[in-house]
Write a protein that holds these residues in place. Structure first.
Motif, PDB file in Angstrom:
ATOM      1  N   UNK A  74       0.828  -1.207   0.000  1.00 27.26           N
ATOM      2  CA  UNK A  74       0.000   0.000   0.000  1.00 27.26           C
ATOM      3  C   UNK A  74       0.863   1.257   0.000  1.00 27.26           C
ATOM      4  N   UNK A  75       0.401   2.259  -0.718  1.00 23.71           N
ATOM      5  CA  UNK A  75       1.112   3.536  -0.772  1.00 23.71           C
ATOM      6  C   UNK A  75       0.870   4.383   0.473  1.00 23.71           C
ATOM      7  N   UNK A  76      -0.196   4.096   1.193  1.00 25.45           N
ATOM      8  CA  UNK A  76      -0.554   4.887   2.374  1.00 25.45           C
ATOM      9  C   UNK A  76      -0.805   3.947   3.543  1.00 25.45           C
ATOM     10  N   UNK A  77      -0.667   4.449   4.759  1.00 23.16           N
ATOM     11  CA  UNK A  77      -0.978   3.608   5.925  1.00 23.16           C
ATOM     12  C   UNK A  77      -2.415   3.105   5.856  1.00 23.16           C
ATOM     13  N   UNK A  78      -2.617   1.865   6.292  1.00 19.89           N
ATOM     14  CA  UNK A  78      -3.915   1.211   6.195  1.00 19.89           C
ATOM     15  C   UNK A  78      -4.507   0.973   7.576  1.00 19.89           C
ATOM     16  N   UNK A  79      -5.790   1.243   7.714  1.00 20.15           N
ATOM     17  CA  UNK A  79      -6.499   0.863   8.932  1.00 20.15           C
ATOM     18  C   UNK A  79      -6.890  -0.608   8.788  1.00 20.15           C
ATOM     19  N   UNK A  80      -7.340  -1.194   9.876  1.00 18.80           N
ATOM     20  CA  UNK A  80      -7.828  -2.571   9.804  1.00 18.80           C
ATOM     21  C   UNK A  80      -8.987  -2.661   8.817  1.00 18.80           C
ATOM     22  N   UNK A  81      -9.874  -1.671   8.836  1.00 21.82           N
ATOM     23  CA  UNK A  81     -11.006  -1.671   7.898  1.00 21.82           C
ATOM     24  C   UNK A  81     -10.530  -1.605   6.447  1.00 21.82           C
ATOM     25  N   UNK A 111       2.526  -7.751  11.600  1.00 19.32           N
ATOM     26  CA  UNK A 111       1.904  -6.433  11.557  1.00 19.32           C
ATOM     27  C   UNK A 111       1.987  -5.851  12.958  1.00 19.32           C
ATOM     28  N   UNK A 112       1.953  -4.539  13.038  1.00 19.14           N
ATOM     29  CA  UNK A 112       1.955  -3.847  14.321  1.00 19.14           C
ATOM     30  C   UNK A 112       0.937  -2.712  14.255  1.00 19.14           C
ATOM     31  N   UNK A 113       0.309  -2.427  15.397  1.00 18.71           N
ATOM     32  CA  UNK A 113      -0.637  -1.320  15.489  1.00 18.71           C
ATOM     33  C   UNK A 113       0.166  -0.037  15.659  1.00 18.71           C
ATOM     34  N   UNK A 114      -0.174   0.947  14.836  1.00 15.66           N
ATOM     35  CA  UNK A 114       0.467   2.264  14.905  1.00 15.66           C
ATOM     36  C   UNK A 114      -0.659   3.295  14.861  1.00 15.66           C
ATOM     37  N   UNK A 115      -1.169   3.649  16.048  1.00 16.75           N
ATOM     38  CA  UNK A 115      -2.327   4.536  16.108  1.00 16.75           C
ATOM     39  C   UNK A 115      -3.535   3.818  15.539  1.00 16.75           C
TER      40      UNK A 115
END
Length: 177
Positions: A74-81, A111-115
């Motif tokens: 992905x080119x941008x950070x992704x949320x779980x959704x 994977x790690x949660x980042x915000x």
């Protein structure tokens, strides 16, 4: 068995036993029967079987690899959704199952949660790189020597089939009023 499937079976048998001049890749020039949904499924599962064999050596599943690849590419950070939507678009899997897969990737520290976002870790990137390195020579053997015009025709057909199947699935799963 319908007349069409009976004819298909007969054509497949004939094509499989007919030997034409061998090419450098080992493929023969014997006429091939027209592709159908079963052929597409068999090719998919054969190729997926190869990938799943490699993934299993790394302790990963096919769905985990698809979700991790979506996060990595992905080119941008992704949320779980975001990731659930991408994986569902690819695999047509149940969103709850995809969320379980994301939880597995978090537990595996791929994977790690980042915000509000999920980011791939170095270990996640390394896993994809290792799987890619192992499957590259296999893929080269599978796809090698297929004429470019055949690959282009197959690409066009697969694009049409995907578009049509997605449209049919959307209609089948649309809320009824």
């Amino acid at each position: 068995m319908t007349a069409n499937s009976s004819t298909r079976t007969s054509s497949t048998t004939t094509a499989a036993t007919t030997t034409g001049p061998a090419t450098a890749t080992g493929l023969t020039t014997a006429p091939a029967p027209a592709a159908n949904a079963r052929d597409l499924a068999l090719a998919h599962y054969a190729a997926r079987g190869v990938l799943e064999h490699v993934l299993a050596r790394h302790g990963a599943t096919f769905q985990q690899q698809v979700a991790l690849r979506a996060a990595v590419t992905s080119d941008a950070p992704q949320t779980a959704d975001d990731l659930v939507a991408q994986v569902q678009g690819s695999l047509k899997a149940d969103p709850a199952d995809i969320r379980t897969t994301l939880d597995e990737l978090l537990a595996m520290r791929l994977l790690v949660v980042d915000g509000a976002h999920l980011r791939p870790t170095d270990a996640g990137r390394a896993l994809l790189a290792a799987v890619g390195a192992e499957t590259a020579p296999i893929s080269a053997r599978i796809w090698g020597g297929i004429p470019a015009e055949d690959l282009a025709a197959a690409g066009r057909v697969l694009t049409h089939v995907t578009e049509r199947a997605n449209a049919e699935l959307a209609e089948l799963t649309a809320p009824t009023t």
